[in-house]
Design a protein around this motif. Sequence first.
Motif, PDB file in Angstrom:
ATOM      1  N   SER A  89      12.911  -4.062   5.648  1.00  0.00           N
ATOM      2  CA  SER A  89      11.776  -3.618   4.845  1.00  0.00           C
ATOM      3  C   SER A  89      11.335  -4.655   3.828  1.00  0.00           C
ATOM      4  O   SER A  89      10.138  -4.906   3.652  1.00  0.00           O
ATOM      5  N   ARG A  94       7.199  -2.725   4.434  1.00  0.00           N
ATOM      6  CA  ARG A  94       7.637  -1.334   4.493  1.00  0.00           C
ATOM      7  C   ARG A  94       7.178  -0.650   5.792  1.00  0.00           C
ATOM      8  O   ARG A  94       7.913   0.136   6.384  1.00  0.00           O
ATOM      9  N   ARG A  95       5.969  -0.940   6.234  1.00  0.00           N
ATOM     10  CA  ARG A  95       5.428  -0.231   7.389  1.00  0.00           C
ATOM     11  C   ARG A  95       6.242  -0.497   8.653  1.00  0.00           C
ATOM     12  O   ARG A  95       6.563   0.440   9.396  1.00  0.00           O
ATOM     13  N   LYS A  96       6.573  -1.745   8.920  1.00  0.00           N
ATOM     14  CA  LYS A  96       7.373  -2.061  10.096  1.00  0.00           C
ATOM     15  C   LYS A  96       8.764  -1.436   9.999  1.00  0.00           C
ATOM     16  O   LYS A  96       9.322  -0.985  10.999  1.00  0.00           O
ATOM     17  N   TRP A 141       9.095   3.074  -0.744  1.00  0.00           N
ATOM     18  CA  TRP A 141       7.678   2.973  -0.429  1.00  0.00           C
ATOM     19  C   TRP A 141       6.848   3.906  -1.308  1.00  0.00           C
ATOM     20  O   TRP A 141       5.846   3.498  -1.914  1.00  0.00           O
ATOM     21  N   LEU A 198       3.586   8.212  11.799  1.00  0.00           N
ATOM     22  CA  LEU A 198       3.394   7.324  10.665  1.00  0.00           C
ATOM     23  C   LEU A 198       1.964   7.371  10.168  1.00  0.00           C
ATOM     24  O   LEU A 198       1.011   7.311  10.946  1.00  0.00           O
ATOM     25  N   SER A 200      -0.786   5.328   8.010  1.00  0.00           N
ATOM     26  CA  SER A 200      -0.992   3.907   7.767  1.00  0.00           C
ATOM     27  C   SER A 200      -1.079   3.671   6.278  1.00  0.00           C
ATOM     28  O   SER A 200      -2.021   4.119   5.620  1.00  0.00           O
ATOM     29  N   PRO A 201      -0.081   2.975   5.688  1.00  0.00           N
ATOM     30  CA  PRO A 201      -0.093   2.784   4.246  1.00  0.00           C
ATOM     31  C   PRO A 201      -1.001   1.662   3.789  1.00  0.00           C
ATOM     32  O   PRO A 201      -1.100   1.374   2.613  1.00  0.00           O
ATOM     33  N   LYS A 203      -2.246  -2.445   3.728  1.00  0.00           N
ATOM     34  CA  LYS A 203      -1.541  -3.701   3.515  1.00  0.00           C
ATOM     35  C   LYS A 203      -0.889  -3.697   2.147  1.00  0.00           C
ATOM     36  O   LYS A 203      -1.542  -3.616   1.129  1.00  0.00           O
ATOM     37  N   ASN A 204       0.410  -3.781   2.179  1.00  0.00           N
ATOM     38  CA  ASN A 204       1.161  -3.793   0.928  1.00  0.00           C
ATOM     39  C   ASN A 204       1.850  -5.135   0.811  1.00  0.00           C
ATOM     40  O   ASN A 204       2.857  -5.396   1.453  1.00  0.00           O
TER      41      ASN A 204
END
Length: 424
Positions: A89, A94-96, A141, A198, A200-201, A203-204
């Motif tokens: 992470s 975090r998304r992956k 997250w 999931l 979609s958060p 781009k972090n």
Amino acid sequence: MAQQEEEEDGLVYTLEEALTSVGIGKFQYMALCYAGLGFIAEAAETQILSFIGPALRSQWALSPTQESLMTTIVFVGMLIGAIFWGFISDTYGRRKGLLSVAIVTAVSAALSAFSPNYSLLLVVRMLVGFGVGGRPIYGSWFFEFVPSQNRGMWTTICIGFWTIGTILEAFLALKIAVVNKAQLPPGKLVSSQLTKELLSPGKNKISSVKSGFSSLLVLLSPALRRNTLLLWVVYTGNAFSYYGIVLLTSLFSSGRCQRSSIALHTNDDQSLYTNVLINSLAEIPGILLSAILVEKVGRKFTMALMYALYFLFLLPLLAPQLPALTTALLFGARAFIMGSSITVCVYCEEIYPTSIRSTGMGVATSAGRTGAMLSPIFAVQLVRGCHQMTAIISFEAVLVLSAVSVMLFSLETKGRELIDTLVL
């Protein structure tokens, strides 16, 4: 010069200032629901351990050691997974990390439902543990989108989804016992692992470290070493105490101590599931109390108070008590250990910079898994061997060590702004 004029006009905001200005909105509510699914999933897979052991003990003629191993092997997987997913992470985003955790957990949980024998079940349950070991990513997250003045309360609410998972699992087991009037058959264990979709958060952008080894070096740097080591002790003690209460609930429900394996009757099953459901509900007042105190009196005092109350509720169980009193004492103990466990998660997330937050949470959680692995030995082995006093003394001793560690934390994080990187 232009940038300086913008700063003077108040047009440049830090992330913390922006979150404080915007406050809690639709995005945070959506993130809360999604992160909560991760906590529900881990709770369900953990709670089911209370039912798998007693059911298979009679169906597959398992010894107390084999029954304990059923629980321990899951925590072995969690220990490895907590470290692994934290590194993933922080390094790849975090998304992956969240997507990978969901896939591994869902697939391995589905496979465990069709395990034909004890050995294969151990393997797939360890894989389930490896998957749900990534649960700290969900908390990290969500945590990063909450302003500091609300962080303690909202993080507590997020972790509170764990309790929803335990209640759902206990209710499902009770429903099966009532409807089918029989135990779960071997090879067809019902896994309540929730398949997660999931969100979609976006781009972090995360400042990540280059390797897991360098992350560990930062965690053990002079600026963080003391609190990191103390957190490992507290996480270990909390896991040992929490899962001990979960296991003691099922053990005391049997109404007997013994080394041999004796089949449970249907009424005993229903009593077990009912007691587990009741004690799962105990987490609700623990969560609510923690959510109130954590912002009012701070993180350290909240944890210390929870430990003191847990100690008092567990103390009468040094000797066998009436069933109703035993249930009430376990109810109170579980409420307060849950409150303490939630509060230390808040503290852990606040103590680390964004660049290593998931790694710090993952390693601390992984350290806690050692306590979870040891807990079945003291709960299952000692209680079934008619050594209840020794078992309770062990839990009380670990609790005292955890409380001392909390008092030794170097700072109080209430109201503390998040930092992105640590200057060494």
